[in-house]
Motif scaffolding. Structure first.
Motif, PDB file in Angstrom:
ATOM      1  N   UNK A   1     -32.603  27.482 -26.480  1.00  6.49           N
ATOM      2  CA  UNK A   1     -31.460  26.618 -26.300  1.00  6.49           C
ATOM      3  C   UNK A   1     -31.522  25.993 -24.907  1.00  6.49           C
ATOM      4  N   UNK A   2     -31.403  24.680 -24.839  1.00  4.05           N
ATOM      5  CA  UNK A   2     -31.477  23.955 -23.582  1.00  4.05           C
ATOM      6  C   UNK A   2     -30.070  23.761 -23.030  1.00  4.05           C
ATOM      7  N   UNK A   3     -29.796  24.414 -21.913  1.00  7.23           N
ATOM      8  CA  UNK A   3     -28.503  24.239 -21.255  1.00  7.23           C
ATOM      9  C   UNK A   3     -28.695  23.302 -20.075  1.00  7.23           C
ATOM     10  N   UNK A   4     -27.982  22.217 -20.075  1.00  4.48           N
ATOM     11  CA  UNK A   4     -28.060  21.307 -18.945  1.00  4.48           C
ATOM     12  C   UNK A   4     -26.646  20.968 -18.490  1.00  4.48           C
ATOM     13  N   UNK A   5     -26.530  20.749 -17.229  1.00  6.27           N
ATOM     14  CA  UNK A   5     -25.252  20.386 -16.655  1.00  6.27           C
ATOM     15  C   UNK A   5     -25.340  18.924 -16.259  1.00  6.27           C
ATOM     16  N   UNK A   6     -24.369  18.166 -16.675  1.00  7.85           N
ATOM     17  CA  UNK A   6     -24.347  16.746 -16.336  1.00  7.85           C
ATOM     18  C   UNK A   6     -23.168  16.473 -15.415  1.00  7.85           C
ATOM     19  N   UNK A   7     -23.462  15.881 -14.279  1.00  8.87           N
ATOM     20  CA  UNK A   7     -22.426  15.497 -13.333  1.00  8.87           C
ATOM     21  C   UNK A   7     -22.410  13.984 -13.230  1.00  8.87           C
ATOM     22  N   UNK A   8     -21.267  13.399 -13.498  1.00  9.89           N
ATOM     23  CA  UNK A   8     -21.157  11.946 -13.469  1.00  9.89           C
ATOM     24  C   UNK A   8     -20.102  11.513 -12.460  1.00  9.89           C
ATOM     25  N   UNK A   9     -20.536  10.830 -11.382  1.00 10.85           N
ATOM     26  CA  UNK A   9     -19.540  10.319 -10.434  1.00 10.85           C
ATOM     27  C   UNK A   9     -18.512   9.414 -11.104  1.00 10.85           C
ATOM     28  N   UNK A  10     -18.934   8.620 -12.086  1.00 10.76           N
ATOM     29  CA  UNK A  10     -17.989   7.705 -12.722  1.00 10.76           C
ATOM     30  C   UNK A  10     -16.908   8.463 -13.484  1.00 10.76           C
ATOM     31  N   UNK A  39     -27.254  20.623  -1.776  1.00  4.46           N
ATOM     32  CA  UNK A  39     -26.005  19.945  -2.143  1.00  4.46           C
ATOM     33  C   UNK A  39     -26.321  18.455  -2.265  1.00  4.46           C
ATOM     34  N   UNK A  40     -25.897  17.872  -3.378  1.00  7.00           N
ATOM     35  CA  UNK A  40     -26.179  16.473  -3.683  1.00  7.00           C
ATOM     36  C   UNK A  40     -24.863  15.725  -3.749  1.00  7.00           C
ATOM     37  N   UNK A  41     -24.808  14.585  -3.106  1.00  8.72           N
ATOM     38  CA  UNK A  41     -23.630  13.727  -3.217  1.00  8.72           C
ATOM     39  C   UNK A  41     -24.106  12.334  -3.625  1.00  8.72           C
ATOM     40  N   UNK A  42     -23.371  11.732  -4.542  1.00 10.73           N
ATOM     41  CA  UNK A  42     -23.775  10.431  -5.067  1.00 10.73           C
ATOM     42  C   UNK A  42     -22.558   9.532  -5.208  1.00 10.73           C
ATOM     43  N   UNK A  43     -22.751   8.275  -4.893  1.00 12.45           N
ATOM     44  CA  UNK A  43     -21.716   7.254  -5.058  1.00 12.45           C
ATOM     45  C   UNK A  43     -22.242   6.198  -6.019  1.00 12.45           C
ATOM     46  N   UNK A  44     -21.450   5.872  -7.031  1.00 12.71           N
ATOM     47  CA  UNK A  44     -21.813   4.845  -8.010  1.00 12.71           C
ATOM     48  C   UNK A  44     -20.732   3.771  -7.968  1.00 12.71           C
ATOM     49  N   UNK A  45     -21.174   2.528  -7.847  1.00 13.11           N
ATOM     50  CA  UNK A  45     -20.243   1.407  -7.804  1.00 13.11           C
ATOM     51  C   UNK A  45     -19.591   1.219  -9.170  1.00 13.11           C
ATOM     52  N   UNK A  46     -18.296   1.004  -9.172  1.00 12.81           N
ATOM     53  CA  UNK A  46     -17.555   0.696 -10.388  1.00 12.81           C
ATOM     54  C   UNK A  46     -17.562  -0.828 -10.508  1.00 12.81           C
ATOM     55  N   UNK A  47     -18.207  -1.330 -11.556  1.00 11.77           N
ATOM     56  CA  UNK A  47     -18.355  -2.780 -11.714  1.00 11.77           C
ATOM     57  C   UNK A  47     -17.895  -3.224 -13.084  1.00 11.77           C
TER      58      UNK A  47
END
Length: 156
Positions: A1-10, A39-47
């Motif tokens: 079983x593949x467990x993945x965690x998805x983090x979405x800034x949006x 630790x990862x930080x990400x910014x995604x533009x809302x367009x």
């Protein structure tokens, strides 16, 4: 079983509004979370959804002992620098490399491009097809160039 965690800034991030040197306003969503290497930080533009728009994305990776507030301040400084840079201009319906003779952006993918390729470049918040990119280069015959691909979490 593949467990993945998805983090979405949006979806999960907080809103960050910023203005460039021309008083144009930008909206980003920022999310900070642990990854296997730190630790990862990400910014995604809302367009606005538009076939030619491409969101700007800025990322920063630090060690596990990083100060999250400092990381996010560094990311916001990276955003400010990025939104104040312009690399291309549209002149008479065609894209041109501006007077700085430098292009910065992101290699991206879009299945719905009017192009022979699914790969495009995201430059200044817009999608640039491979054909448009080649057309921009026609103004530089016999010039040398440097093409560098790098990890977007690293600084300039």
């Amino acid at each position: 079983m593949n467990k993945s965690i998805s983090n979405s800034p949006l979806e999960d991030g907080y809103d960050f509004h910023i203005t460039d040197n021309s008083s144009e306003k930008y909206h980003f969503r920022i999310l900070t979370f642990p990854v296997p290497s730190g630790i990862f930080t990400e910014a995604v533009e809302v367009i606005e959804e538009n076939p030619t728009n491409s969101p700007r994305i800025y990322s920063h990776l630090s060690g596990f002992d990083a100060d999250i507030e400092q990381m996010e301040l560094e990311l916001k400084a990276k955003i400010q620098k990025g939104i104040n840079q312009r690399h291309i201009d549209e002149v008479d319906g065609h894209l041109e490399i501006n007077d700085n003779d430098i292009i910065r952006g992101r290699i991206d993918h879009d299945d719905n491009l009017d192009s022979a390729f699914d790969t495009c470049l995201a430059i200044d918040g817009r999608k640039v097809t491979i054909e448009q990119f080649v057309e921009m280069l026609q103004a530089y015959p016999m010039n040398d160039f440097k093409f560098e691909v790098k990890d977007r979490t690293l600084g300039e």
